[in-house]
Scaffold this motif. Structure first.
Motif, PDB file in Angstrom:
ATOM      1  N   GLU A  24       0.818  -1.219   0.000  1.00 32.80           N
ATOM      2  CA  GLU A  24       0.000   0.000   0.000  1.00 32.80           C
ATOM      3  C   GLU A  24       0.851   1.267   0.000  1.00 32.80           C
ATOM      4  N   LYS A  25       2.102   1.170   0.393  1.00 32.33           N
ATOM      5  CA  LYS A  25       3.005   2.327   0.421  1.00 32.33           C
ATOM      6  C   LYS A  25       3.523   2.711  -0.964  1.00 32.33           C
ATOM      7  N   ILE A  26       3.362   1.838  -1.954  1.00 32.82           N
ATOM      8  CA  ILE A  26       3.846   2.113  -3.304  1.00 32.82           C
ATOM      9  C   ILE A  26       2.981   3.206  -3.927  1.00 32.82           C
ATOM     10  N   ASP A  27       3.618   4.215  -4.501  1.00 34.95           N
ATOM     11  CA  ASP A  27       2.894   5.311  -5.149  1.00 34.95           C
ATOM     12  C   ASP A  27       1.956   4.786  -6.220  1.00 34.95           C
ATOM     13  N   GLY A  28       0.733   5.272  -6.205  1.00 36.50           N
ATOM     14  CA  GLY A  28      -0.241   4.917  -7.225  1.00 36.50           C
ATOM     15  C   GLY A  28      -1.114   3.733  -6.889  1.00 36.50           C
ATOM     16  N   VAL A  29      -0.758   2.953  -5.851  1.00 39.13           N
ATOM     17  CA  VAL A  29      -1.557   1.785  -5.476  1.00 39.13           C
ATOM     18  C   VAL A  29      -2.855   2.258  -4.816  1.00 39.13           C
ATOM     19  N   THR A  30      -3.985   1.752  -5.331  1.00 39.88           N
ATOM     20  CA  THR A  30      -5.289   2.150  -4.794  1.00 39.88           C
ATOM     21  C   THR A  30      -5.980   1.019  -4.043  1.00 39.88           C
ATOM     22  N   GLY A  31      -5.486  -0.213  -4.203  1.00 44.10           N
ATOM     23  CA  GLY A  31      -6.084  -1.333  -3.498  1.00 44.10           C
ATOM     24  C   GLY A  31      -5.190  -2.556  -3.536  1.00 44.10           C
ATOM     25  N   VAL A  32      -5.256  -3.344  -2.450  1.00 42.42           N
ATOM     26  CA  VAL A  32      -4.458  -4.572  -2.360  1.00 42.42           C
ATOM     27  C   VAL A  32      -5.345  -5.659  -1.763  1.00 42.42           C
ATOM     28  N   ALA A  50      -1.905   3.472 -12.474  1.00 41.43           N
ATOM     29  CA  ALA A  50      -1.078   3.124 -13.633  1.00 41.43           C
ATOM     30  C   ALA A  50      -0.344   1.835 -13.288  1.00 41.43           C
ATOM     31  N   PRO A  51       0.174   1.113 -14.274  1.00 38.40           N
ATOM     32  CA  PRO A  51       0.912  -0.116 -13.962  1.00 38.40           C
ATOM     33  C   PRO A  51       2.033   0.127 -12.940  1.00 38.40           C
ATOM     34  N   ALA A  56       9.307  -2.517  -7.690  1.00 34.90           N
ATOM     35  CA  ALA A  56       8.745  -1.865  -6.498  1.00 34.90           C
ATOM     36  C   ALA A  56       7.930  -2.861  -5.681  1.00 34.90           C
ATOM     37  N   VAL A  57       7.184  -3.715  -6.375  1.00 31.59           N
ATOM     38  CA  VAL A  57       6.404  -4.746  -5.680  1.00 31.59           C
ATOM     39  C   VAL A  57       7.349  -5.732  -4.999  1.00 31.59           C
TER      40      VAL A  57
END
Length: 68
Positions: free
Chosen positions: A25-33, A48-49, A54-55
């Protein structure tokens, strides 16, 4: 909107799920996990992809490993 699915090795309990989810969730641009403990799958929704590196770094930080 982009969705990507990964497999994480080594998760055995709900604490593992929370640790992986929290780091991703800390990755920029992630909206859901969404993490499925039984299968080890992690579905990531983002604007965006998301960069695979980063993952991988987020999963490593949580103490687990992406399946290759």
């Amino acid at each position: 909107m982009s969705t990507a699915t990964y497999t994480v090795q080594g998760m055995t309990c709900d604490h593992c799920v929370q640790a992986v989810r929290s780091e991703i969730e800390k990755i920029d641009g992630v909206t859901g996990v969404a993490v499925d403990l039984d299968s080890g799958s992690v579905a990531i929704e983002s604007a965006a992809p998301v960069d695979d590196a980063a993952v991988r770094a987020a999963v490593d930080e949580a103490g687990y490993e992406l399946a290759s």
